[in-house]
Design an enzyme around this catalytic site. Structure first.
Site, PDB file in Angstrom:
ATOM      1  N   CYS A 274       0.833  -1.208   0.000  1.00  0.00           N
ATOM      2  CA  CYS A 274       0.000   0.000   0.000  1.00  0.00           C
ATOM      3  C   CYS A 274       0.865   1.254   0.000  1.00  0.00           C
ATOM      4  O   CYS A 274       1.715   1.431   0.867  1.00  0.00           O
ATOM      5  CB  CYS A 274      -0.911   0.005   1.220  1.00  0.00           C
ATOM      6  SG  CYS A 274      -1.887   1.518   1.366  1.00  0.00           S
TER       7      CYS A 274
ATOM      8  N   ARG B 244      -0.325   4.829   3.138  1.00  0.00           N
ATOM      9  CA  ARG B 244      -0.436   4.550   4.574  1.00  0.00           C
ATOM     10  C   ARG B 244      -0.224   5.769   5.466  1.00  0.00           C
ATOM     11  O   ARG B 244      -0.270   5.638   6.697  1.00  0.00           O
ATOM     12  CB  ARG B 244       0.577   3.464   4.964  1.00  0.00           C
ATOM     13  CG  ARG B 244       0.188   2.101   4.487  1.00  0.00           C
ATOM     14  CD  ARG B 244       1.298   1.094   4.718  1.00  0.00           C
ATOM     15  NE  ARG B 244       2.240   1.033   3.617  1.00  0.00           N
ATOM     16  CZ  ARG B 244       3.400   0.395   3.668  1.00  0.00           C
ATOM     17  NH1 ARG B 244       3.777  -0.204   4.782  1.00  0.00           N
ATOM     18  NH2 ARG B 244       4.182   0.365   2.612  1.00  0.00           N
TER      19      ARG B 244
ATOM     20  N   TRP C 239      -9.521   5.238  -0.515  1.00  0.00           N
ATOM     21  CA  TRP C 239     -10.028   5.746  -1.784  1.00  0.00           C
ATOM     22  C   TRP C 239      -9.021   5.419  -2.867  1.00  0.00           C
ATOM     23  O   TRP C 239      -7.886   5.031  -2.605  1.00  0.00           O
ATOM     24  CB  TRP C 239     -10.296   7.251  -1.733  1.00  0.00           C
ATOM     25  CG  TRP C 239      -9.173   8.085  -1.182  1.00  0.00           C
ATOM     26  CD1 TRP C 239      -7.958   8.311  -1.742  1.00  0.00           C
ATOM     27  CD2 TRP C 239      -9.185   8.808   0.043  1.00  0.00           C
ATOM     28  NE1 TRP C 239      -7.209   9.133  -0.955  1.00  0.00           N
ATOM     29  CE2 TRP C 239      -7.946   9.460   0.163  1.00  0.00           C
ATOM     30  CE3 TRP C 239     -10.129   8.985   1.054  1.00  0.00           C
ATOM     31  CZ2 TRP C 239      -7.608  10.266   1.243  1.00  0.00           C
ATOM     32  CZ3 TRP C 239      -9.791   9.786   2.137  1.00  0.00           C
ATOM     33  CH2 TRP C 239      -8.555  10.420   2.214  1.00  0.00           C
TER      34      TRP C 239
ATOM     35  N   GLU D 128      -4.937   3.043 -10.480  1.00  0.00           N
ATOM     36  CA  GLU D 128      -5.524   1.733 -10.250  1.00  0.00           C
ATOM     37  C   GLU D 128      -6.732   1.505 -11.151  1.00  0.00           C
ATOM     38  O   GLU D 128      -7.015   0.379 -11.544  1.00  0.00           O
ATOM     39  CB  GLU D 128      -5.921   1.561  -8.778  1.00  0.00           C
ATOM     40  CG  GLU D 128      -4.807   1.041  -7.912  1.00  0.00           C
ATOM     41  CD  GLU D 128      -4.242  -0.278  -8.414  1.00  0.00           C
ATOM     42  OE1 GLU D 128      -5.019  -1.165  -8.824  1.00  0.00           O
ATOM     43  OE2 GLU D 128      -3.014  -0.414  -8.424  1.00  0.00           O
TER      44      GLU D 128
END
Length: 434
Positions: A70, A73, A243, A248
């Site tokens: 991720c 973060r 979100w 992506e």
């Protein structure tokens, strides 16, 4: 479990010195040892133990902090944790997943939310959600090998139909139902109400024809097929969201050749020369596709972030973790965005990649766990469902040249995992996610 529980309790008290938590005693070393003793006694008596609400919230947030794939973060502390451990039936899970989406959507100002359901207990597995995200689009495979919709979801679509889902109209963006497995129940499917699924129609700021493609994407990326592991306890149903980072959707979901594969369509509409790779037509189409995604979400007032901004924010997060004396695991291949990688600051360094706990953990798909005979029966059913959709497709005379009708010869491969939604967005929006 005792070792894992003790490590977690010490971590909890170390980072929350002013909050011993329910049953944790006073803060300080005495409170730590008292809580460890209580947990140890509970494990030895029952084979497991129960987290306090404070421990659960902290554990879920740290699990996100430890997510090596991720990039978003920085906002891990803002994750809202909904404690639903008292719920374990499929119907209860489905209703709370709808509430999760409603709360997370917040009219477009996406909030980072996690909902934690009943854990595994000795001899009593907790419930699980088969969807890799709460919102997914169906993928219908036809006899000629083409796929209408999302090729990445062909398997889940067939599973839902085998469970009795009547399927959508056969468009490229039919929202799949939730598929939920609960102890003592047959696997069931539950339709998501339209009110719980916020979608953004895609357009381009410079090309009017882009809207004619009829593309859209959902606003909340809620990962739902990962185990949440905290202090030796496994929560198999713990959907969580942040979100989207624009790439992506634009570079992966819509651009990948094994997903919607839209680069040839966009390039053709742009009038690009696709006869030779050296014209970089893929790159130019990819940029415009991502421009459309960011433009559309912003125009609709839906939270989204771009990969340049989020890359800088990740390095800010990394600096804060290092200053706090904590390890910050990161998988370079996932942290570096799928477009313009070397133009972002996260590209130019390496990271320590380790698996820490608490954490969100990938697990085998339900289908992979089926006995051989069940898989063979499922393949036979798959073929029947393919023929059924072909008949439905032909009756409706859908446009075979649609950009979401894909010439695939085999089932979409199983990837490492779902999309990786991130925390980010405008500075005045509190939020985060995976």
């Amino acid at each position: 479990m005792e070792r894992a529980a003790e490590a977690f309790v010490r971590l909890f008290h170390a980072e929350n010195p002013g909050d011993g938590g329910e049953g944790g005693g006073k803060s300080g070393e005495g409170g730590v040892e008292a809580r460890i003793g209580q947990v140890r006694d509970e494990i030895r008596a029952t084979g497991t133990y129960v987290h306090t609400e404070e421990e659960l919230t902290f554990g879920a947030r740290v699990a996100w902090r430890n997510s090596s794939r991720c990039i978003g973060r920085l906002y891990w502390r803002s994750l809202r944790v909904r404690d639903r451990r008292h719920l374990s039936t499929a119907e209860e899970l489905a209703a709370e997943c709808v509430e999760h989406l409603t709360e997370a959507t917040a009219g477009g100002r996406i909030r980072p939310v996690a909902t934690v359901f009943a854990p595994d207990r000795p001899g009593e597995p907790g419930p699980r959600i088969w969807n890799d995200q709460l919102i997914r689009y169906a993928g219908y495979r036809r006899r000629d090998g083409t796929v209408v919709g999302d090729p990445g979801n062909v398997r889940l679509t067939k599973t839902a139909r085998a469970l009795g889902w009547t399927a959508g109209p056969g468009s490229g963006f039919d929202v799949l139902p939730l598929v939920i497995e609960a102890r003592g129940e047959a696997v069931r499917h539950f339709d998501l109400p339209r009110s719980a699924v916020l979608e953004v129609p895609l357009s381009h700021p410079d090309f009017a024809w882009f809207a004619e493609l009829g593309l859209r994407w959902h606003a909340v990326p809620a990962v739902s097929d990962m185990d949440l592991e905290i202090g030796g306890i496994t929560y198999p149903a713990a959907p969580f969201n942040g979100w989207y980072m624009g790439t992506e959707i634009g570079a992966r979901n819509l651009g990948d050749a094994e997903r919607y594969d839209l680069l040839p369509t966009v390039a053709e509409r742009l009038g690009l020369d696709t006869s030779k790779e050296r014209t970089l037509w893929r790159d130019r189409a990819l940029v415009e596709l991502n421009v459309a995604v960011l433009h559309s979400f912003r125009s609709a007032g839906v939270t989204i972030t771009d990969h340049h901004t989020e890359s800088r924010r990740f390095l800010t997060h990394l600096g804060k973790e290092e200053a706090a004396g904590r390890s910050c695991p990161a998988d370079w291949s996932w942290i570096v965005p799928p477009i313009s990688g070397s133009a972002t600051p996260v590209f130019h360094r390496y990271y320590d990649d380790e698996e820490l706990r608490p954490g969100f953990v990938r697990r085998p798909s339900p289908r992979a766990l089926m006995p051989t005979q069940a898989r063979a029966a499922g393949q036979s059913l798959d073929r029947r469902l393919d023929r059924q959709f072909d008949r439905q497709f032909d009756r409706q005379r859908l446009d075979r040249r649609s950009p979401i009708d894909h010439p695939k010869s085999g089932e979409a491969p199983v990837t490492d995992g779902p999309d990786v939604p991130v925390g980010g967005g405008d500075r005045d929006v509190q939020g985060a996610g995976r």
